[in-house]
Structures are given as structure tokens and as C-alpha cells.
Design an enzyme around this catalytic site. Structure first.
Site, PDB file in Angstrom:
ATOM      1  N   CYS A 182      -7.212 -13.141  -1.149  1.00 20.27           N
ATOM      2  CA  CYS A 182      -5.996 -12.284  -1.687  1.00 20.27           C
ATOM      3  C   CYS A 182      -6.689 -10.812  -1.115  1.00 20.27           C
ATOM      4  O   CYS A 182      -7.636 -10.448  -0.947  1.00 20.27           O
ATOM      5  CB  CYS A 182      -5.831 -12.302  -3.100  1.00 20.27           C
ATOM      6  SG  CYS A 182      -7.078 -11.517  -3.942  1.00 20.27           S
ATOM      7  N   GLY A 198     -20.903  -7.561 -12.091  1.00 22.60           N
ATOM      8  CA  GLY A 198     -22.234  -8.460 -12.991  1.00 22.60           C
ATOM      9  C   GLY A 198     -23.124  -7.495 -13.743  1.00 22.60           C
ATOM     10  O   GLY A 198     -22.356  -6.366 -14.038  1.00 22.60           O
ATOM     11  N   CYS A 250      -8.048  -9.978 -14.182  1.00 21.67           N
ATOM     12  CA  CYS A 250      -6.816 -10.527 -13.233  1.00 21.67           C
ATOM     13  C   CYS A 250      -6.243 -11.341 -14.226  1.00 21.67           C
ATOM     14  O   CYS A 250      -4.840 -11.611 -13.750  1.00 21.67           O
ATOM     15  CB  CYS A 250      -7.530 -11.056 -12.276  1.00 21.67           C
ATOM     16  SG  CYS A 250      -8.523 -10.349 -11.184  1.00 21.67           S
ATOM     17  N   ARG A 291       0.873  -1.214   0.053  1.00 19.00           N
ATOM     18  CA  ARG A 291       0.168  -0.110   0.069  1.00 19.00           C
ATOM     19  C   ARG A 291       1.073   1.090   0.006  1.00 19.00           C
ATOM     20  O   ARG A 291       1.681   1.510   0.970  1.00 19.00           O
ATOM     21  CB  ARG A 291      -0.864  -0.010   1.139  1.00 19.00           C
ATOM     22  CG  ARG A 291      -1.809  -1.231   1.223  1.00 19.00           C
ATOM     23  CD  ARG A 291      -3.202  -0.911   1.633  1.00 19.00           C
ATOM     24  NE  ARG A 291      -4.199  -1.979   1.165  1.00 19.00           N
ATOM     25  CZ  ARG A 291      -4.241  -3.079   2.064  1.00 19.00           C
ATOM     26  NH1 ARG A 291      -3.450  -3.113   3.070  1.00 19.00           N
ATOM     27  NH2 ARG A 291      -4.993  -4.152   1.985  1.00 19.00           N
TER      28      ARG A 291
END
Lengths: 147, 382
Positions: free
Chosen positions: B197, B119, B81, B16
Site C-alpha cells: 500500500c 519498534g 491502522c 496526495r
């Protein structure tokens, strides 16, 4: 029923036929490809298998078996509007007798009470009121009650 | 077709970095890859920039301009991804086609939280397609079909952190116990918080070149890209594979996209799963590490959790999987994570992985999977 009476409206056109009269259970709407015979949940304009645009609207069976499931213990990101306080919600893939598997909310949210293969039945539930005061309805599956 | 090689790799730590300009994060990875390759920026003829979540159109072009204005073409790629693997395939194809000799592939992302609006609009309104749910239904089915337990999924996270705690480029530097994973909050049954993750920031860069260029630059340890494949769903889509597909037919044999991609990749490489010595697989959460190991053919269906129990996938095991710590421990900047896998496999093959070094691997596989039935599989060879 007068014009001012509250109506039930589906979340989306082509998704479900809500019950119209007592005894009518309503159903989910599917499409069957007239060319290759494939079935789809939610009315389609084109077949994902053969690209034919010749599809017929069909009524899907109101019962099925649980194929796989999860229970969400945290609210999904917007535009989902979680209830206050948030209540975990169940989701699953439902196998219909016609050989179609579809994704649905489940009325049951306890993973211990959900089992792969269990019999489920379709219900409709109010999601929210639209700007005209109509009840916006969604589909869910619930464990089938013994007759 | 073994005419394309990896000349250099570089990574900016995944973590981060709220104060850091993403351009600078990417540039650090690019400069490391250039240094590693012994090439100069002037040698790069073509570039690809992967970015998935970060909302800064034109970022790739901006980054190139900062590194140096040599006039080369660049394209920004988003394959969710699977972006890193998808770009490696494009770079390989560009070189194989003869249009260029040296390609810079880099990925950059800053990923803050759950993906929004994955979605269809109506699915999102109902909270049906938040990514944890879609992955969790697969995990539940895996438990049901094969007898794996939540403890097995916890064991995957424990292995990830054991490996990643030895990787200075990983977000998390701590080990975990099975109890800690099982006691972490349930996110989406049967998966707990520590099974997932973590979205984070980071960059990775890979320099790909022709064998001819590798000779010209006198590369000491070029790693061959024996195969690189990108795959989307082939009708009928695999039931319950994470996607916005509202329904699928169940009467016909369906193949997961990872399995389809792997089959093509093995054929292209002239190798089989039995030849693979080390693997970096998409571990969006613990269960999918096992699912993907099986879809790659590295073991039989339903066998991965048993082999995990035996230590087969440990760094010192017969088939180390995710020696980097995977994205369970590194975190996932989706534009960069696939190339992060490539970096790890290259270091493993060169014997540069330090305390994470596996036993002299000759063949490695990198596999990424993304939302809506998309996958990429690359096979690297010494």
C-alpha cells in the site's frame, strides 16, 4: 588490559553476555518466569503472561533454526544509519530449542541462501563506536558452519 | 443487539494533496456523510476523530469547530491502522449504552512515508522493525507453509488495481499486470514495491445512529452494524505477527488478533463466515490480504491464494474482496482507511457502487489490522 583499552559493550543491558575470555562464546540473555515458567528474550522485570515480577535471568541457547525470514532491500527510516553504499540486510525469526522464537538480524542477505529450518548460530558484531571509543556490539545469527 | 445502524457515509478521495489543509479534507468527507444521511450537523450528539500519523494535536476539535460549534464532545482516537474499525466499535457502544443517538465518526490523515520508530529504540537503531520487514516475514512464511508464490502475491495487486481503477476515490487509477508487479523493485523479500500500500492523504466519515433515530429520520437504506470488535494480543502472541515483540513462545497455541476479533464478531452478529457476501480487508501488502481472508475464516488456511487464482475474490466472484481496490490501490491514510472500508461496504450493500457493484450483498465484513497486534472487525448487515 589497561583502563584505556578498547572494550566491547552490549547495545543494551540485559540483552546479551559478550564473550569474556577465549573459548567463551557468550550468549543472549533471557528471563524465565518462576511463577508460570514462560521464557522471554531480553531480561524482563514482569512476566507478560502472568504479571509475576519473580523472574530469573537465564542464558539462551546459541543455536536455533530459521522459522521465517526477509531481506530488506531499502534502508529503514532513522534512527537506522545505513552503510554507504547501502547493503541489503537479512532478518528472521529464530526458533531456539527451548521453545522460544526471537527476532534477529541475519548475516546472510541472499534470500536464495536462506531456508526455513536451516541451522543457525549466534554471533556478535560491532555496530559502531560509542563516545568513549568502545565497540558497541549487536547480536546476529549466521548459517551454522559444519564442525 | 441489532440496534445501531449506519445512516450516512462520505469520503474525500485518497491521494496526495500537499496544498490542501487536512481540516478541509476532513470537512469534505463530513459534509458528504451528512448529506448522505439526510441529517443536519445539529443532529450530531457525539464525535470521534481518528488520526494516526498527522502531527497536529487538537485537529479533530478544530475540524468540529469549523463545521459548527454545537458543544458536543469529541475524542481523538489512535489505534494505528485499526483506527477506523476501533472508532466504529466505540460509536456503537456509545449508542448501545444509551448515552447518545447520533454519532459522527471521521478519520483524517496525511501520511508521507514509512512509519518512523515503530519498534523499540534499539530495534529501530538496527533497522529491524521497519514495517515492510515485519509484513514480509509473514509473507515468506505463508509461501513456505502453503506453496504460494511471488506470482500469487502479484495477482493480489493486479486485482486491487483492476478494482481501484474503477474507483474515482482511489489514489491509483491504473491497472497493473503480473509482470509489472514482479519487475517492480524488491522492497523486502518476497514483496515488491507494487505489492505494498502507499501512504497518502484522505478522509472518510460515517454517521452512526440508533434504530430509533433511523426511524425518526426516515432513513431509506440503513445498514445495521451487526458486530464491531477491537482486539489486541492475547498471550502468547501469534508468532511473527507484525509488532515490536522481540520474542514469543512457540510451544503453546497462539491466535492471530484478527482471528480472535473475527470469532467474537461472528458470535455477536449471530452469523458465520459462510454468511459473508463481500469483504474489505487490510491489505497493507498483497500477502496480508490473503492472510487476513484466512484469519477471518472466509476460507481454510492456505486456500486463499488458490481461490484467488480461480477468481473467487473478483468483483464478479463468489466472495468479492476489496472491491474498492483496497489500500494497495487507494493508498492508506491510516486514520481514515478503516472508515474507507465501511463506506465501500455500505455502497455495495445499497447497490451504489457503480461499475464496481458486486452481486447484491446482504452481509459484509470490514477488517483492519495495525502495528503491534491490533485489529478491528465489523460485520455490516442489510
Amino acid at each position: 588490559m589497561g583502563d584505556n583499552a578498547k572494550k566491547q559493550v552490549p547495545l543494551m543491558e540485559g540483552m546479551m553476555k559478550l564473550p569474556q575470555s577465549p573459548g567463551d562464546k557468550g550468549h543472549l540473555i533471557g528471563s524465565k518466569c518462576r511463577s508460570c515458567g514462560e521464557l522471554f528474550f531480553i531480561k524482563r522485570e514482569m512476566c507478560e503472561n502472568c504479571q509475576s515480577q519473580d523472574l530469573e535471568e537465564i542464558a539462551l541457547t546459541n543455536t536455533g533454526k530459521l522459522y521465517a525470514f526477509s531481506v530488506m532491500f531499502y534502508p529503514a527510516p532513522p534512527p537506522y544509519k545505513p552503510p554507504e553504499p547501502f547493503i541489503p540486510y537479512g532478518l528472521g525469526w529464530i526458533e531456539l530449542p527451548e521453545g522460544l522464537v526471537l527476532f534477529s538480524l541475519l548475516s546472510e542477505n541472499d534470500p536464495k541462501k536462506l531456508k526455513v529450518g536451516m541451522e543457525l548460530e549466534l554471533i556478535f558484531e560491532k555496530l559502531e563506536e560509542d563516545k568513549d571509543g568502545n565497540d558497541v556490539m549487536v547480536y546476529k545469527f549466521q548459517p551454522k558452519k559444519a564442525n | 443487539m441489532s440496534d445501531v445502524v449506519i445512516a450516512g457515509v462520505g469520503m474525500h478521495k485518497f491521494g496526495r494533496f500537499p496544498e490542501k489543509d487536512p481540516a478541509d479534507i476532513a470537512i469534505e468527507a463530513i459534509l458528504k456523510a451528512l448529506k448522505d444521511s439526510k441529517m443536519t450537523y445539529q443532529d450530531i450528539q457525539f464525535a470521534l476523530c481518528g488520526r494516526v500519523v498527522i502531527n497536529r494535536p487538537g485537529l479533530g476539535i478544530e475540524i468540529l469547530a469549523k463545521v459548527g460549534m454545537t458543544g458536543i464532545p469529541i475524542y481523538e482516537i489512535n489505534a494505528m491502522c485499526a483506527t477506523g474499525g476501533a472508532m466504529l466499535k466505540l460509536a456503537k457502544d456509545a449508542i448501545t449504552s444509551g448515552s447518545c443517538e447520533v454519532v459522527l465518526v471521521f478519520g483524517i490523515d496525511k501520511h508521507k512515508g514509512m512509519f518512523e520508530e515503530l519498534g523499540n529504540p534499539w530495534q529501530n537503531r538496527l533497522g529491524m522493525k521497519a514495517s515492510p520487514i515485519s509484513f514480509a516475514t509473514v509473507a515468506q512464511k505463508y509461501m513456505h507453509d502453503h506453496g504460494a508464490t511471488e506470482e500469487d502475491f502479484a495477482r493480489v495487486a493486479v486485482k486491487a488495481h483492476k478494482n481501484g481503477s474503477k474507483n474515482p476515490l482511489a489514489l491509483f487509477q491504473n491497472e497493473l499486470t503480473i509482470e509489472q508487479v514482479l519487475k517492480s523493485p524488491m522492497v523486502a523479500y518476497p514483496l515488491h514495491l507494487y505489492n505494498f500500500c502507499t501512504p497518502d492523504d484522505g478522509a472518510a466519515a460515517v454517521i452512526v445512529c440508533s434504530k430509533k433515530a433511523a426511524k425518526k429520520f426516515n432513513l431509506s437504506q440503513p445498514i445495521t452494524i451487526a458486530a464491531s470488535v477491537m482486539q489486541t494480543a492475547q498471550y502468547p502472541p501469534s508468532v511473527i505477527e507484525p509488532s515490536s515483540t522481540p520474542s514469543t513462545c512457540i510451544n503453546k497455541k497462539a491466535y492471530p488478533v484478527v482471528q480472535l476479533a473475527a470469532k467474537k464478531a461472528y458470535e455477536m452478529a449471530g452469523l458465520g463466515p459462510e454468511d459473508v457476501n463481500v469483504a474489505e480487508v487490510q491489505d497493507t501488502e498483497s500477502a496480508h490480504e490473503l492472510v487476513h481472508i484466512e484469519q477471518l475464516g472466509l476460507c481454510k488456511p492456505g486456500e486463499a491464494y488458490k481461490l484467488l487464482r480461480q477468481g473467487v475474490f473478483d468483483v464478479i466472484g463468489r466472495l468479492p474482496v476489496n472491491p474498492s481496490g483496497g489500500i494497495q490501490c487507494k493508498g492508506e491514510p491510516p486514520g481514515a482507511s478503516g472508515l474507507g472500508q465501511v463506506c465501500e461496504i455500505v455502497w455495495q450493500m445499497r447497490g451504489q457502487a457503480g461499475v464496481r457493484q458486486t452481486n447484491n450483498p446482504k452481509v459484509g465484513i470490514c477488517q483492519v489490522f495495525g502495528w503491534n497486534h491490533i485489529a478491528a472487525v465489523s460485520i455490516l448487515k442489510k
